[in-house]
Design an enzyme around this catalytic site. Structure first.
Site, PDB file in Angstrom:
ATOM      1  N   ASP A 205       0.818  -1.222   0.000  1.00  0.00           N
ATOM      2  CA  ASP A 205       0.000   0.000   0.000  1.00  0.00           C
ATOM      3  C   ASP A 205       0.850   1.269   0.000  1.00  0.00           C
ATOM      4  OD1 ASP A 205       0.751  -0.147   2.657  1.00  0.00           O
ATOM      5  OD2 ASP A 205      -1.284  -0.270   3.461  1.00  0.00           O
ATOM      6  N   TRP A 206       2.147   1.114  -0.023  1.00  0.00           N
ATOM      7  CA  TRP A 206       3.059   2.255  -0.195  1.00  0.00           C
ATOM      8  C   TRP A 206       4.052   2.034  -1.322  1.00  0.00           C
ATOM      9  CZ3 TRP A 206       6.981  -0.909   0.339  1.00  0.00           C
ATOM     10  CH2 TRP A 206       6.924  -1.903   1.324  1.00  0.00           C
ATOM     11  N   ASN A 468       4.384 -10.468  10.335  1.00  0.00           N
ATOM     12  CA  ASN A 468       3.675  -9.206  10.462  1.00  0.00           C
ATOM     13  C   ASN A 468       2.177  -9.416  10.265  1.00  0.00           C
ATOM     14  OD1 ASN A 468       3.446  -6.098  10.265  1.00  0.00           O
ATOM     15  ND2 ASN A 468       2.477  -6.826   8.383  1.00  0.00           N
ATOM     16  N   GLU A 469       1.425  -9.246  11.321  1.00  0.00           N
ATOM     17  CA  GLU A 469      -0.051  -9.155  11.281  1.00  0.00           C
ATOM     18  C   GLU A 469      -0.770 -10.429  10.875  1.00  0.00           C
ATOM     19  OE1 GLU A 469      -1.034  -5.554   9.089  1.00  0.00           O
ATOM     20  OE2 GLU A 469      -0.283  -4.266  10.686  1.00  0.00           O
ATOM     21  N   GLU A 566       3.086  -0.067  15.570  1.00  0.00           N
ATOM     22  CA  GLU A 566       2.698   0.548  14.280  1.00  0.00           C
ATOM     23  C   GLU A 566       1.554   1.510  14.507  1.00  0.00           C
ATOM     24  OE1 GLU A 566       1.617  -1.633  10.812  1.00  0.00           O
ATOM     25  OE2 GLU A 566       3.343  -2.981  10.900  1.00  0.00           O
TER      26      GLU A 566
END
Ligand SMILES: *[C@@H]1O[C@H](CO)[C@@H](O)[C@H](O)[C@H]1NC(C)=O
Ligand SMILES: *[C@@H]1O[C@H](CO)[C@@H](O)[C@H](O)[C@H]1NC(C)=O
Ligand SMILES: *[C@@H]1O[C@H](CO)[C@@H](O)[C@H](O)[C@H]1NC(C)=O
Ligand SMILES: *[C@@H]1O[C@H](CO)[C@@H](O)[C@H](O)[C@H]1NC(C)=O
Ligand SMILES: *[C@@H]1O[C@H](CO)[C@@H](O)[C@H](O)[C@H]1NC(C)=O
Ligand SMILES: *[C@@H]1O[C@H](CO)[C@@H](O)[C@H](O)[C@H]1NC(C)=O
Ligand SMILES: *[C@@H]1O[C@H](CO)[C@@H](O)[C@H](O)[C@H]1NC(C)=O
Length: 912
Positions: A205-206, A468-469, A566
């Site tokens: 998303d970046w 991550n997540e 985060e």
């Protein structure tokens, strides 16, 4: 030739028997062994032979095509889409090298690839030597019998990573392994979870989708007769009941035959040495020598930045055979302990979650690290150093290496060791479920063994984290998995991260904590079968938190978590960063380019909506002015939002409110950028500091005053990360927007501020404060405040400020008339600002001149202010001011802007 390779590659599929797996080599140096580097120019061609060019190794296909002029800058405008074909083709790297006869007479000759990106078959003189499928592994192939005198041809046939991932997903037909594809807004590629490759290379998303292919690390031939040292690592272990250090030294060696040896390990400066007689069995083996440190009480400890120094010792390791030295190595060893403390908290349900380094609780201040470039070969040592130094300069002490990128290069961790940055190291799994087929598990285990062995000597790494997540993704069902199927995914989750990754990490390294995911509830997650019902529970573990809709100036929005790993807000990079990758038609907030670069759904709208809560949005009729003012206002919004949230976490350090608090870390998302695009970063692609990064320098200061309002009462907290107590008072100055002299100044009573504490030092209802201060109202006045030592009167920490109303509602805020003088003297370049009135968010932009100001984005409340400019390459006062004048954007529009979008009047004067 190319066609031949294609055919041969195909016929070799499935040949795994010749694949040798090895561990990473590190600091080793071998006596009498031969190493032939194969780095440098190779030739590269695509599958049908229509493209043929030379390519640098280490490197990748995209970089080679760009450098040889076959394609434009991949980052220019929409080239990420135009050049997608590159990732769908197969590519072959070829080199020819000659080996001298003596090398071939060695007992063992190994072809070593430090990193292949990603799926390849490898051919030496037409003979298949092996295959690769994991970007994060080193591969070794024994090749003596395939070598010949004179020219040898080495070919690496890379298969499209995108096609491979898609094929793997088709083979895995029993059940879905979501997500299949990224959201459309990311313009990405599918099934990246089926390939062990940088997960963000298929888009994030970046960031753009550039699924690289290539030889991204070194290639060489190593030849030896008896034994080769593949890796040395050292891990200090402290026995607190004995107050004794031991150093666990691991040697990974490859022996040609069983060999009796003597291993000597020493840290001469600490008067410690040990000799061990042992034998190396044939093949690759690991040998552990535990060295008792003789002068344990004298050991100088490694500390995080601002908590102490980062001293190291030299470790010597040598191996002899019949008194003849056959191997030796020297490396750095740093001593420190790390504990992740999860224990009951008074007046709070749940468990604490904080780090103790050398027995001292440390508040983690920092950010999250993503890959610094889509093409790893373009990240120079200077770029790495600059980014990490920028972290240090912003008073950070920690970075999380996020699990969707890469295990960073050695230099990254060496710099972190040197500067005292603590690293939270994720394993490279992010925001997805993953397959657990045998071959996938096998390659992941090798990856984790190698990475932990490579990295465990670095004191900067304070924790390993499995992913991550991914706990959150399953627990809160991101992928719409039917309830009946959840146990299947839960089982796969435990298989991968607990039964394999955690087991491998713990076997390799007992010196630091391991958590399975981030965010996680830590031991509570474990008790719930590794998948907590709510991994975001503020009473346990770490949290990630994003909310772009609620007013970020209101601290009640934020969860009072134990550790914020985060959180963040997007902004746009500055015009000078966008300009080289865009053209004039792109310079409007509603342009196709501006929406193309935004990979987060509704991101551009969210930024403006959040900004509009407190600022008048730019509305200039001149399109370019409107555009640059909009870029600016997104940076103002981001800086102010992350400031508010971070200050909330820092002041929650010692408090428990409604059962929540004891926050011990604030790592905002994200430090750096992968390309020129809107993102959550505080540093633009290219290194330029956004306003947020300047704000971080203040909000991460060791001693910090924080103001907030609770039910119309103003509170100021004194926050201290120091080890010693301070006796401080708060000094509050009230300014009218319309003049530069404070309307009044208030001082609190002195208060003891304990080291590592956060205490309320000033408390007064806003109405009473203003009533006692001339004709101030919330709309006409603004507060600044600082802390001072109650006995010496010296200021402690930075000056901070508090808005009593939104700047859009401010009354009396004038058009700033700021004069800027750039001066050069022996000490460097200084910039003096003169102002006639109070001005918020004063921003200096020097376009493309690399460097940073000592401060920027500040509230100007004095007639004059002098800043320094730290130039990152030689420059001059003339260049600085001239550059600003000749910039495409008129400097009077660009250099300083007030939030009401009135045209400021600015003169830039250069004085020699
Ligand atoms: C060869 O491959 C390139 C790149 O995929 C493609 O553009 C070209 O049309 C192909 N040429 C032939 C002759 O197939
Ligand atoms: C690339 O290689 C794969 C397998 O090796 C093959 O199936 C595919 O057709 C090749 N692609 C191209 C464009 O040649
Ligand atoms: C520390 O040393 C004591 C005494 O030898 C031993 O009983 C204990 O297990 C050691 N602790 C650790 C963590 O190694
Ligand atoms: C520890 O120091 C003593 C005295 O200097 C020395 O005799 C001994 O060999 C040392 N021990 C080790 C393990 O280095
Ligand atoms: C721009 O916004 C300001 C502040 O809201 C307002 O006073 C001004 O009239 C607007 N100008 C234009 C051209 O819309
Ligand atoms: C701006 O300030 C300068 C002195 O710093 C003064 O000479 C000039 O008249 C001011 N301009 C305006 C428009 O107020
Ligand atoms: C700069 O500020 C100081 C103190 O705030 C003041 O004494 C001095 O006169 C100012 N200089 C100028 C040129 O305005």
């Amino acid at each position: 030739m190319t066609a031949l390779c294609g055919n041969v590659c195909l016929s070799a599929l499935g040949c795994l028997s010749c694949l040798f797996v090895a561990v990473l080599s590190g600091l080793s140096s071998s006596v009498d062994n031969n190493i032939v580097s194969l780095d440098g120019k190779w030739s590269l061609s695509n599958s049908n032979g229509s493209l043929s060019l030379s390519a640098e190794v280490p490197g990748c296909v995209h970089s080679a095509l760009f450098k040889q002029g076959f394609i434009q800058d991949p980052y220019f405008r929409f080239n990420d889409l135009s050049y997608r074909w590159i990732a769908f083709d197969n590519w072959t790297y070829t080199t020819t090298f000659s080996v001298m006869h003596p090398l071939r007479t060695k007992q063992k000759v190994v072809l070593v690839f430090d990193g292949v990106d990603t799926v390849a078959s490898i051919w030496l003189n037409g003979v298949s030597v092996g295959r690769t499928d994991n970007m994060f592994r080193r591969y070794d192939f024994t090749v003596r019998d395939s070598l010949k005198d004179g020219d040898n041809v080495l070919r690496v046939c890379l298969q499209s990573a995108v096609v491979y991932a898609s094929e793997r997903s088709k083979v895995h037909s029993a059940y879905r392994v979501p997500p299949e594809c990224p959201p459309d807004v990311q313009k990405g590629l599918c099934h990246v979870n089926f390939i062990r490759k940088e997960q963000s290379s298929f888009s994030w998303d970046w960031g753009p989708a550039f699924p690289t292919m290539g030889l991204w690390k070194s290639v060489r031939v190593e030849a030896f007769d008896v034994v080769q040292l593949l890796h040395v690592s050292s891990v200090p272990l402290y026995n607190s009941s004995l107050s004794e250090w031991r150093l666990q030294v691991d040697l990974v060696v490859d022996a040609v035959q069983t060999t009796r040896v003597q291993i000597s390990v020493s840290v001469p400066e600490l008067d410690s040495e040990r000799d061990v007689h042992t034998q190396f069995l044939c093949g690759q083996t690991t040998h552990t020598v535990v060295l008792h440190i003789n002068k344990s009480s004298e050991v100088k400890l490694w500390w995080p930045h601002t908590h102490g120094q980062q001293p190291f010792y030299q470790l010597s390791v040598s191996v002899s055979q019949d008194k003849l030295l056959i191997l030796n190595s020297r490396s750095k060893v740093y001593f420190r302990t790390v504990e992740l403390v999860q224990e009951p908290v008074v007046h709070s349900p749940g468990l604490s979650f904080y780090f103790r380094i050398n027995g001292k609780p440390i508040f983690l201040k920092g950010s999250n690290w993503i890959p610094a470039h889509a093409f790893q070969d373009q990240i120079s040592p200077a770029v790495l150093r600059n980014l990490l130094q920028s972290a240090v300069d912003a008073n950070m002490n920690a970075l999380r290496v996020w699990g969707g990128g890469v295990y960073e290069q050695d230099l990254f961790y060496s710099i972190c060791d040197e500067v005292g940055i603590m690293v939270w190291q994720d394993m490279m799994f992010a925001c997805a479920t993953y397959p657990t087929d045998d071959d996938f598990i096998h390659t992941v285990r090798e990856e984790v063994v190698q990475q932990v062995q490579r990295l465990k000597s670095h004191p900067s790494i304070i924790i390993w984290s499995g992913n991550n997540e991914n706990e959150a993704a399953l627990a809160t069902n991101w992928f719409n998995i039917p309830a009946a199927e959840k146990p299947l995914y839960a089982r796969d989750y435990v298989t991968l991260y607990v039964d394999n990754i955690r087991e491998v990490v713990r076997a390799e390294d007992q010196s630091r904590p391991f958590i399975v995911s981030s965010p996680t509830n830590g031991v509570e997650s474990e008790q719930e079968g590794w998948l907590s019902e709510n991994p975001y529970d503020p009473h346990y573990g770490d949290t990630h938190f994003y909310n772009y809709v609620s007013d970020c100036w209101d601290w009640r929005t934020f969860p009072r978590t134990r550790l914020a790993s985060e959180y963040g807000f997007q902004s746009w990079p500055s015009f000078s960063t966008l300009q080289p990758v865009s053209t004039e038609e792109d310079w409007s907030y509603s342009s196709h380019f501006v929406s193309h670069r935004q990979h987060h759904e509704s991101g551009n709208e969210q930024m403006l909506e959040q900004a509009a809560l407190h600022f008048n949005l730019p509305n200039s009729t001149d399109p370019l002015t409107a555009f640059t003012h909009t870029l600016y206002i997104t940076q103002v919004m981001q800086a102010q939002c992350v400031k508010t949230q971070t200050e909330f976490y820092r002041r929650s350090r010692t408090e428990i409110i409604e059962g929540k608090g004891h926050t011990m870390g604030a790592l905002y998302w994200q430090l750096n950028d992968i390309w020129q695009a809107p993102s959550w970063s505080s540093i633009e692609f290219g290194g330029k500091w956004k306003m947020l990064h300047y704000f971080a320098q203040t909000f991460f200061a060791a001693v910090l005053p924080v103001a907030f309002e609770d039910a119309d009462t103003l509170l100021i907290y004194a926050v201290s990360d120091l080890s010693h107590d301070l006796k401080l008072r708060a000094v509050v100055s009230v300014y009218s927007w319309s003049r530069l002299q404070p309307v009044c100044t208030l001082k609190s009573d002195p208060l003891l501020v304990p080291g590592g504490g956060a205490v309320a030092i000033f408390k007064q209802p806003v109405a009473a404060l203003l009533a006692g201060c001339g004709h101030c109202t919330r709309f006409t006045c603004v507060l600044t405040f600082h802390l001072e030592d109650s006995s010496s009167g010296a200021q402690q920490g930075p000056t901070n400020h508090h808005f009593l109303s939104s700047p859009k509602d401010a009354e009396g805020l004038q058009r700033p008339n700021i004069t800027v003088k750039v001066q050069q003297n022996a000490a460097g370049i200084s910039v003096t600002l003169l102002s006639a009135c109070v001005a918020p968010f004063v921003w200096l932009d020097v376009g493309k001149v690399p460097g940073r100001f000592s401060s920027n984005g500040f509230l100007m409340v004095s007639t004059n202010m002098t800043l320094t400019f730290d130039a990152w390459r030689p420059t001059s006062a003339e260049e600085l001011s001239t550059h600003t004048h000749t910039h495409a954007i008129p400097s009077t529009e660009r250099l300083l802007q007030d939030v009401q979008n009135k045209h400021p009047v600015i003169d830039v004067i250069s004085i020699k």
